[in-house]
Design an enzyme around this catalytic site. Structure first.
Site, short mmCIF file in Angstrom:
data_model
loop_
_atom_site.label_atom_id
_atom_site.label_comp_id
_atom_site.label_asym_id
_atom_site.label_seq_id
_atom_site.Cartn_x
_atom_site.Cartn_y
_atom_site.Cartn_z
N GLY A 251 6.66 1.04 2.44
CA GLY A 251 8.09 0.73 2.41
C GLY A 251 8.55 0.12 1.10
O GLY A 251 9.68 -0.35 1.00
N LYS A 252 7.69 0.13 0.09
CA LYS A 252 8.02 -0.47 -1.21
C LYS A 252 9.26 0.19 -1.83
O LYS A 252 10.21 -0.50 -2.21
CB LYS A 252 6.86 -0.31 -2.21
CG LYS A 252 5.55 -0.90 -1.79
CD LYS A 252 4.46 -0.66 -2.82
CE LYS A 252 4.25 0.77 -3.22
NZ LYS A 252 3.66 1.64 -2.22
N HIS B 295 11.00 13.04 -3.52
CA HIS B 295 11.46 11.67 -3.78
C HIS B 295 12.82 11.68 -4.47
O HIS B 295 13.70 10.88 -4.14
CB HIS B 295 10.45 10.90 -4.64
CG HIS B 295 9.25 10.43 -3.89
ND1 HIS B 295 9.23 9.24 -3.22
CD2 HIS B 295 8.04 10.99 -3.69
CE1 HIS B 295 8.05 9.08 -2.63
NE2 HIS B 295 7.31 10.13 -2.91
N GLY C 292 0.82 -1.20 0.00
CA GLY C 292 0.00 0.00 0.00
C GLY C 292 0.86 1.25 0.00
O GLY C 292 2.09 1.19 0.00
N ARG D 298 16.03 10.05 -2.72
CA ARG D 298 16.67 8.95 -3.44
C ARG D 298 18.15 9.26 -3.70
O ARG D 298 19.01 8.40 -3.55
CB ARG D 298 15.93 8.69 -4.75
CG ARG D 298 16.24 7.39 -5.40
CD ARG D 298 15.27 7.05 -6.52
NE ARG D 298 15.03 8.11 -7.47
CZ ARG D 298 13.86 8.75 -7.63
NH1 ARG D 298 12.83 8.45 -6.87
NH2 ARG D 298 13.73 9.69 -8.54
N ALA E 13 11.44 6.23 -13.37
CA ALA E 13 10.31 6.85 -12.68
C ALA E 13 9.15 7.01 -13.66
O ALA E 13 9.34 7.50 -14.77
CB ALA E 13 10.73 8.21 -12.13
#
Length: 193
Positions: free
Chosen positions: A18-19, A59, A14, A63, A43
């Site tokens: 933590g994916k 993000h 979901g 990253r 992306a």
């Protein structure tokens, strides 16, 4: 968590499960294992509004801090082509995320003017599935599991949930490992995590 023991992994979960963190850790481990290794992040998000622009920027910054050696490529639609271009034996490719990619296919910017036909979406999905099967290097594919809740209202939303569930099943069949993330913890569904 070793990336040397698998060729491909599908990471499902979901929102905020933590994916992406797991995918980034796999990439960091891959890069640390050999100076000859490369990692590419594909992306699929598109900056449709201010909030999404800010989210994408956050993000990217996070990253770059967590996996400084990973290159980022933005490809919202031609995912199979991007995998073919960047996948090599020495390069781990992370795709984040399949859910946004499917959204981009099913709900293009001109969605109100032209609703895509089922066969228009089936072709890019089939080409993508072939690309992940033929990729010469390791792949980490990230997607959402959204079919655990109540049946959504609206025909289009139900059709999207069905299409995503079908995509996730087809990708899972082709991946060596499948991991479900919940509260930052991995649950191995296929293969050893």
């Amino acid at each position: 968590m070793s990336v040397h023991t698998f060729r491909s992994e599908l990471i499902l979960g979901g929102q905020k499960s933590g994916k992406s963190r797991r995918a980034e850790q796999l990439a960091a481990d891959w890069l640390a294992a050999s100076p000859a290794h490369r990692a590419v992040f594909i992306a699929t998000a598109q900056p449709w509004d201010e909030e999404m622009c800010a989210r994408i920027a956050r993000h990217q910054s996070d990253r770059a801090e967590r996996v400084p050696g990973m290159e980022t490529v933005e490809e919202p639609l031609r995912l199979a082509e991007a995998i073919r271009q960047h996948s090599r034996a020495d390069t781990l490719v992370v795709v984040d995320c399949l859910t946004l990619w499917l959204t981009n296919l099913l709900m293009p910017a001109d969605f109100e003017e032209k609703r895509p036909a089922a066969q228009e979406v089936a072709a890019p999905v089939a080409i993508f599935l072939e690309a992940i099967t033929q990729a010469p290097g390791p792949l980490v594919l990230v997607g959402n599991e959204i079919g655990l809740g109540v049946i959504p209202l609206g025909r289009e939303v139900r059709a999207f949930v069905d299409a995503l569930g079908s995509l996730n099943q087809q990708v899972a069949q082709r991946c060596q490992r499948v991991t479900l993330m919940a509260a930052g913890l991995p649950l191995s569904l296929k293969g050893a995590a």
